[in-house]
Motif scaffolding. Sequence first.
Motif, PDB file in Angstrom:
ATOM      1  N   ARG A  16     -23.991 -51.112 118.313  1.00  0.00           N
ATOM      2  CA  ARG A  16     -23.476 -51.531 119.628  1.00  0.00           C
ATOM      3  C   ARG A  16     -24.592 -51.927 120.600  1.00  0.00           C
ATOM      4  O   ARG A  16     -24.444 -52.924 121.321  1.00  0.00           O
ATOM      5  N   GLU A  20     -24.666 -55.382 122.681  1.00  0.00           N
ATOM      6  CA  GLU A  20     -24.771 -55.421 124.145  1.00  0.00           C
ATOM      7  C   GLU A  20     -25.948 -56.287 124.589  1.00  0.00           C
ATOM      8  O   GLU A  20     -25.842 -57.050 125.557  1.00  0.00           O
ATOM      9  N   ILE A  37     -17.621 -57.713 124.012  1.00  0.00           N
ATOM     10  CA  ILE A  37     -17.575 -56.838 122.842  1.00  0.00           C
ATOM     11  C   ILE A  37     -16.152 -56.318 122.739  1.00  0.00           C
ATOM     12  O   ILE A  37     -15.593 -55.813 123.706  1.00  0.00           O
ATOM     13  N   LEU A  44     -15.424 -53.740 115.518  1.00  0.00           N
ATOM     14  CA  LEU A  44     -16.241 -53.920 116.703  1.00  0.00           C
ATOM     15  C   LEU A  44     -17.129 -55.138 116.506  1.00  0.00           C
ATOM     16  O   LEU A  44     -17.855 -55.241 115.507  1.00  0.00           O
TER      17      LEU A  44
END
Length: 144
Positions: A16, A20, A37, A44
């Motif tokens: 993640r 980002e 996202i 994801l």
Amino acid sequence: MVPPTGDGGSPAPIDRPILEFLQTRLQATRQVSHAAITDASGHLELQVVFASSYYPAPVDDATLTVRWYTNDDFTIHYREIHSEHTWDCRWDRHPNPHNTRDHFHPPPTAPTPGDDDSWPPDHRDVLRLVLDEVEDRIAALWDD
């Protein structure tokens, strides 16, 4: 070989913080109208929508979808929607039965198996490579 996870990508979890970082970087450009996202597809990923003004009229929509994993596996899918067809390609690094770990699914249909290739190890370099290829594609669209 470790089998891929259920999303057909990598045995590792999604990274993640890298998504980002890429989201922040892409949102700062004029070419991107939206970057988010999401797990709307059940996985994801970073979904990027390119600004329509960046494309000639025959292109209705252009997107980039990124999944980046903690082991530096990834899948990056570029898609253009035209009134009568789609134009797809995909850059991948993940274990699979159809190609080497690093491979490219070429346009216009992103077939499997793809072409064996090799990608830089760093996510910033991979993003630069992909965006350069997208820029070349857009230039070709304007030249048609």
